[in-house]
Design a protein around this motif. Structure first.
Motif, short mmCIF file in Angstrom:
data_model
loop_
_atom_site.label_atom_id
_atom_site.label_comp_id
_atom_site.label_asym_id
_atom_site.label_seq_id
_atom_site.Cartn_x
_atom_site.Cartn_y
_atom_site.Cartn_z
N SER A 68 11.09 6.39 -4.39
CA SER A 68 10.03 7.40 -4.49
C SER A 68 10.33 8.59 -3.59
O SER A 68 10.18 9.75 -4.00
N TYR A 128 0.84 -1.20 0.00
CA TYR A 128 0.00 0.00 0.00
C TYR A 128 0.88 1.25 0.00
O TYR A 128 0.64 2.20 -0.76
N ARG A 162 2.48 1.78 -3.42
CA ARG A 162 1.51 2.32 -4.38
C ARG A 162 1.22 3.79 -4.11
O ARG A 162 1.14 4.60 -5.04
N ARG A 163 1.05 4.11 -2.86
CA ARG A 163 0.75 5.49 -2.50
C ARG A 163 1.88 6.44 -2.91
O ARG A 163 1.65 7.50 -3.48
N ASN A 167 2.07 6.74 -6.67
CA ASN A 167 1.01 7.63 -7.18
C ASN A 167 1.39 9.10 -7.04
O ASN A 167 1.10 9.91 -7.92
N VAL A 168 2.06 9.45 -5.95
CA VAL A 168 2.50 10.85 -5.77
C VAL A 168 3.58 11.17 -6.80
O VAL A 168 3.56 12.25 -7.40
N ALA A 200 3.93 9.76 -9.73
CA ALA A 200 3.25 9.84 -11.03
C ALA A 200 2.53 11.18 -11.18
O ALA A 200 2.57 11.80 -12.25
N SER A 201 1.89 11.64 -10.13
CA SER A 201 1.21 12.94 -10.16
C SER A 201 2.22 14.06 -10.38
O SER A 201 1.97 15.00 -11.15
N GLU A 204 3.21 14.01 -14.00
CA GLU A 204 2.12 14.46 -14.88
C GLU A 204 1.85 15.95 -14.77
O GLU A 204 1.64 16.64 -15.76
#
Length: 176
Positions: free
Chosen positions: A70, A21, A24-25, A28-29, A31-32, A35
């Protein structure tokens, strides 16, 4: 913060569900960030410092390579944002800001940045009696006490706290 705590708990408790978890969290940050170009709280003295402190905390306690990668990515971007926005002559974090809770850097943020960069970033300014009180001191004149960050500012950004890259600087950033 939540990802750091979850990653640490996943490692301590040997619970893959928690560690996955957290991975993934954090992913996701990252990836944001890729982007959108930056954090949602754009150029925020408050929340960018939270990113730095939480990434440092994660790198201090978590061993998982994916979580650490990350955190390194997020920390490096946060330091770039801070360094590019810092104005050495005034010792202030230049705006525009999202979620800045005061007009000037807090004593604790200035102390944290000073410790991370390895030099005092407090700039003397005239006090009520022309005494030259220093930004970063409280009313009693005592330096703010704060534990320095776990890690120093990345070397590629530390010099930027000493001087601007050129006499005139214009930053163009995309924030979503």
């Amino acid at each position: 913060m939540g990802a750091m705590v979850t990653a640490a708990a996943g490692e301590i408790l040997a619970e893959p569900l928690l560690l996955n978890y957290a991975r993934r969290r954090l992913a996701n940050v990252v990836a944001s960030l890729a982007e959108h170009g930056s954090f949602t709280e754009y150029n925020s003295p408050t929340y960018t410092m939270v990113v730095v402190e939480e990434c440092d905390r994660l790198l201090h306690v978590v061993k998982d390579p994916a979580c650490r990668a990350s955190a390194e990515t997020l920390s490096l971007h946060a330091w770039q944002l801070i360094a590019e926005s810092f104005h050495p002559s005034t010792g202030q974090w230049a705006g525009p800001h999202s979620r800045a809770y005061s007009d000037r850097l807090s004593a604790s943020n200035l102390a944290t940045l000073s410790a991370a960069v390895g030099m005092s970033l407090a700039v003397p300014r005239p006090g009520p009696g022309g005494s030259g009180d220093s930004v970063g001191q409280n009313l009693s004149g005592q330096q703010a006490r704060l534990t320095p960050p776990v890690r120093p500012c990345p070397p590629q950004w530390a010099e930027r706290f000493r001087r601007l890259a050129s006499p005139e600087v214009e930053l163009v950033r995309r924030f979503i």
